[in-house]
Write a protein that holds these residues in place. Structure first.
Motif, PDB file in Angstrom:
ATOM      1  N   LYS A  82       0.827  -1.206   0.000  1.00 52.66           N
ATOM      2  CA  LYS A  82       0.000   0.000   0.000  1.00 52.66           C
ATOM      3  C   LYS A  82       0.863   1.259   0.000  1.00 52.66           C
ATOM      4  O   LYS A  82       0.564   2.227  -0.708  1.00 52.66           O
ATOM      5  N   PRO A 124      -8.436   7.625   3.951  1.00 52.29           N
ATOM      6  CA  PRO A 124      -9.091   6.640   3.060  1.00 52.29           C
ATOM      7  C   PRO A 124      -9.402   7.287   1.716  1.00 52.29           C
ATOM      8  O   PRO A 124     -10.363   8.034   1.578  1.00 52.29           O
ATOM      9  N   GLU A 131     -13.965   0.837   0.377  1.00 53.60           N
ATOM     10  CA  GLU A 131     -13.484  -0.539   0.261  1.00 53.60           C
ATOM     11  C   GLU A 131     -13.966  -1.150  -1.060  1.00 53.60           C
ATOM     12  O   GLU A 131     -15.065  -0.871  -1.526  1.00 53.60           O
ATOM     13  N   THR A 140     -13.355  -4.901  -3.793  1.00 50.93           N
ATOM     14  CA  THR A 140     -12.845  -6.264  -3.895  1.00 50.93           C
ATOM     15  C   THR A 140     -12.001  -6.411  -5.150  1.00 50.93           C
ATOM     16  O   THR A 140     -12.405  -6.002  -6.242  1.00 50.93           O
ATOM     17  N   LYS A 185     -10.733  -8.424  -0.255  1.00 53.62           N
ATOM     18  CA  LYS A 185     -11.244  -7.109   0.105  1.00 53.62           C
ATOM     19  C   LYS A 185     -10.075  -6.160   0.347  1.00 53.62           C
ATOM     20  O   LYS A 185      -9.161  -6.461   1.128  1.00 53.62           O
ATOM     21  N   VAL A 186     -10.094  -5.025  -0.340  1.00 55.80           N
ATOM     22  CA  VAL A 186      -9.007  -4.053  -0.255  1.00 55.80           C
ATOM     23  C   VAL A 186      -9.490  -2.823   0.505  1.00 55.80           C
ATOM     24  O   VAL A 186     -10.539  -2.255   0.182  1.00 55.80           O
ATOM     25  N   HIS A 187      -8.730  -2.423   1.507  1.00 56.70           N
ATOM     26  CA  HIS A 187      -9.018  -1.196   2.254  1.00 56.70           C
ATOM     27  C   HIS A 187      -8.025  -0.131   1.776  1.00 56.70           C
ATOM     28  O   HIS A 187      -6.839  -0.212   2.108  1.00 56.70           O
ATOM     29  N   ASP A 205      -5.833   2.855   9.636  1.00 50.86           N
ATOM     30  CA  ASP A 205      -7.021   3.501  10.198  1.00 50.86           C
ATOM     31  C   ASP A 205      -6.811   3.713  11.698  1.00 50.86           C
ATOM     32  O   ASP A 205      -7.312   2.969  12.537  1.00 50.86           O
TER      33      ASP A 205
END
Length: 326
Positions: free
Chosen positions: A9, A94, A98, A100, A105-107, A112
């Motif tokens: 990330k 953010p 979110e 997929t 699942k990608v945040h 956070d």
């Protein structure tokens, strides 16, 4: 696994934001040219898009000059501080909802943390150290004057930056940016812009200061016909200051959309990701629009706006928000 995801990330954020910063320089030239009846980049590549690559090549290969009497280590360190602080400030933001990807699942947020707003303000404010060190170490009186002006404006408006968000935090009861976005999930009418318009205006003005953007910028003074703090810098050291400025613009464009305009919450049939991109793009465009429209304010006018106008208004909104929410 968590460490690997964080590293990936981080690399994606750095790569994407650095690329967008380069694209932002092209967008700014085109917007300013259109508003001032000029052409802007057009010779290098289709629509002048090759100018981004040409500028990058120029910055990489331009001679790196260090003033003879400068404090060399501090002179080299200054742009690194600014660009590092600009990217670190993005950690709790953010950028998208979110989603997929390949069944996972990608945040789209690096971390956070519960004090996200506080972290962004604290990290972005450390850019001032890069400006201070650049001015003090360069053995150039114009750079020194520019750095002192930068310190004066940034230290003053950091107060407004924080005070303008206190009413929002009081309404939500959390410093998490995701919690602030979730609190606005009731549609356009739930946006904090409608509940705290004065705080929005104060934070927007403080954002211009934080990003060193015209007309609310003292680091460069037009009558001096020089580049203020960055006067003795060239090549990639100058490019780092440039990237830091545009990275901050992207950060605050996203932050304004998240805190005051519902963030990535879906609007009608429009997906949250597209909504977020449109909102952030508008505020980035606003940074460019104002530069093409308004002249610089004097230092006394800017400080008067801070201490005589915005600070009393922010304190008043904190007081009124406290009374309404008793």
């Amino acid at each position: 696994m968590l460490i690997l995801q964080s590293v990936i990330k981080s690399l994606v954020i750095i790569a994407v934001i650095a690329s967008l910063a380069g694209l932002g320089t092209y967008a700014e030239r085109k917007v300013l040219a259109y508003m001032q009846r000029r052409i802007g980049p057009w010779m290098v590549g289709p629509l002048g898009l090759g100018q981004i690559l040409a500028d990058m090549i120029k910055l990489f290969f331009k001679e790196d000059v260090i003033p003879k009497k400068s404090a060399k280590f501090a002179f080299i360190l200054a742009p690194l501080i600014s660009v590092t602080a600009a990217f670190v400030a993005m950690a709790p933001i953010p950028f998208l909802p979110e989603f997929t990807l390949f069944g996972q699942k990608v945040h789209p947020i690096l971390s956070d943390i519960g004090v996200g707003v506080l972290f962004v303000l604290a990290a972005s404010s450390t850019c001032v150290y890069g400006l201070i060190i650049a001015g003090l170490s360069s053995y150039n009186k114009w750079s020194l004057i520019g750095s002192m002006r930068a310190v004066m404006q940034l230290v003053s408006f950091e107060v407004i930056n924080g005070l303008s968000l206190i009413p929002i935090i009081m309404l939500v009861g959390s410093l998490s940016i995701i919690d602030i976005v979730n609190a606005q999930s009731g549609g356009i009418g739930a946006w904090f812009f409608w509940k705290q318009p004065i705080c929005f205006i104060a934070f927007l003005i403080a954002s211009f200061i934080e990003c060193n953007r015209t007309p609310l910028c003292l680091t460069e003074n037009d009558p001096e016909l020089i580049a203020g703090v960055t006067t003795p810098y060239g090549g990639m050291r100058f490019g780092m200051f440039f990237i830091a400025e545009y990275a901050n613009m992207i950060t605050y464009s996203v932050l304004i959309a998240l805190i005051f305009f519902g963030g990535f919450n879906q609007i009608w049939f429009i997906p949250g990701g597209i909504v977020m991109i449109l909102k952030s793009s508008f505020f980035f465009f606003l940074f460019l629009w104002t530069r093409a429209t308004f002249p610089h304010l004097r230092a006394d006018q800017l400080m008067g706006l801070c201490w005589k106008v915005l600070m009393p208004l922010c304190l008043m909104m904190i007081f009124l928000t406290g009374i309404v929410n008793i």
